[in-house]
Design an enzyme around this catalytic site. Sequence first.
Site, short mmCIF file in Angstrom:
data_model
loop_
_atom_site.label_atom_id
_atom_site.label_comp_id
_atom_site.label_asym_id
_atom_site.label_seq_id
_atom_site.Cartn_x
_atom_site.Cartn_y
_atom_site.Cartn_z
N ASP A 122 0.79 -1.24 0.00
CA ASP A 122 0.00 0.00 0.00
C ASP A 122 0.82 1.29 0.00
O ASP A 122 0.24 2.37 0.08
CB ASP A 122 -0.95 0.00 1.21
CG ASP A 122 -2.06 -1.02 1.03
OD1 ASP A 122 -2.61 -1.10 -0.07
OD2 ASP A 122 -2.36 -1.74 2.00
N ASP A 187 -6.45 -3.87 -6.74
CA ASP A 187 -6.15 -2.57 -6.09
C ASP A 187 -4.69 -2.17 -6.29
O ASP A 187 -4.35 -0.99 -6.28
CB ASP A 187 -6.40 -2.64 -4.57
CG ASP A 187 -7.53 -3.52 -4.14
OD1 ASP A 187 -7.85 -4.48 -4.86
OD2 ASP A 187 -8.10 -3.28 -3.07
#
Length: 404
Positions: A122, A187
């Site tokens: 992330d 993602d």
Amino acid sequence: MNIKNYLSIAVVIVLMNSCATKTNTVTKTEVSTINVDAVLIHAEKQLALQTAIAESQNKIPRTVTADGEMHWAHQNFDWTEGFFPGSQWFLYKATNNEIWKTRAEKSQALFEEHKFRKTNHDLGFVFNNSFGHGYELTGNEDFKAVMIEAAKSLSTRFNPTVGCIQSWDVDRGWQAERGWKYPVIIDNMMNLELLFKVSEFTGDPKYKEIAIAHANTTLKNHFRADNSSYHVVDYDPETGAVRFKHTAQGTAHESAWTRGQAWGLYGYALCYRYTKDPAYLDMAKKIAGYIINQKNQKNGIPYWDYNAKNIPNEPYDVSAACVTASALLELNTYTNDAYKVDVERILTSLATDEFTAEIGTNHNFILKHSVGSIPHNAEIDVPLNYADYYYLEALLRYKEQYEK
Ligand code: GLY
């Protein structure tokens, strides 16, 4: 002031007489005029109130708990922590008011040390959307250095045999219980922008090469014949073979988790921005077509999974609408505004009372009705800081493209 007053929508019916065929054709064109400035003023008031509370606690707002309390981002690392300073940078860009610069700098300083983390993918979300905007708007070389360090950490998760960055580690948490070895989630396309930028900053092609390999492998393995995507593709790290095509946040392995479709759309649009590879533009257009043709949404606002069983009695996911709107705006710049009406439909809906909170309510998040993860029973029908972030980005993109 009621948010509805900010909007004016004109519906224009164009009657065209086709001389060639001697028949009358009726073309209905919707022309939505969105008062972006007024929406931004509303957003600024909300986030100014939210900032005051966040600063008093030295924390970053993420969402609202099931009990109605503020849910702060985890301080040891949270994939959403970059979005709050990112929204503050957007307000600096929108207002040119130095106070937003100061606020953004203060917020992002809370997690700068996370640039060394190598335990999940992330870092692109976190650092591109905070320090990345800070660098773009101020030219502060310290911010650039933070991005370079984050890209170094992120690139340690790339396996050339697989051709992808590993999204989640599988030695702990719920991810350890799924039988996965090397899970890659759609993602992850969103983390590539950091890598493209850092290759530009440093002149080292390594980061861009990783991003391109990741985008190509994902293009090959994540998509179905109808251009929807799986959420999770699990690989064998020794051979690169695909082991499973699963979901973690959708309703079923074969369903189209709504935000995942938006991440894919945004991801391939940004890959085209940095590479001009027509395969990426083609993929982005195909995803856009899939999303736009879905019947299971209301005025451009989708439910949390396009295949959720009980639509229309399912929660909306406003965050997916925001990511989609922002991505379609980028795609408009490559397609002669092919998706302008679709974007206007989404933005017009978002600005209604149904989705925009009154000032001082909703723990001062701008938007209501998003979903984090229904299978995890987490963050259902709540505000999310990333819905607000992509909403602001879409509003600024709209203004830049259509209101110059
Ligand atoms: N992992 C990001 C998301 O929940 O969409």
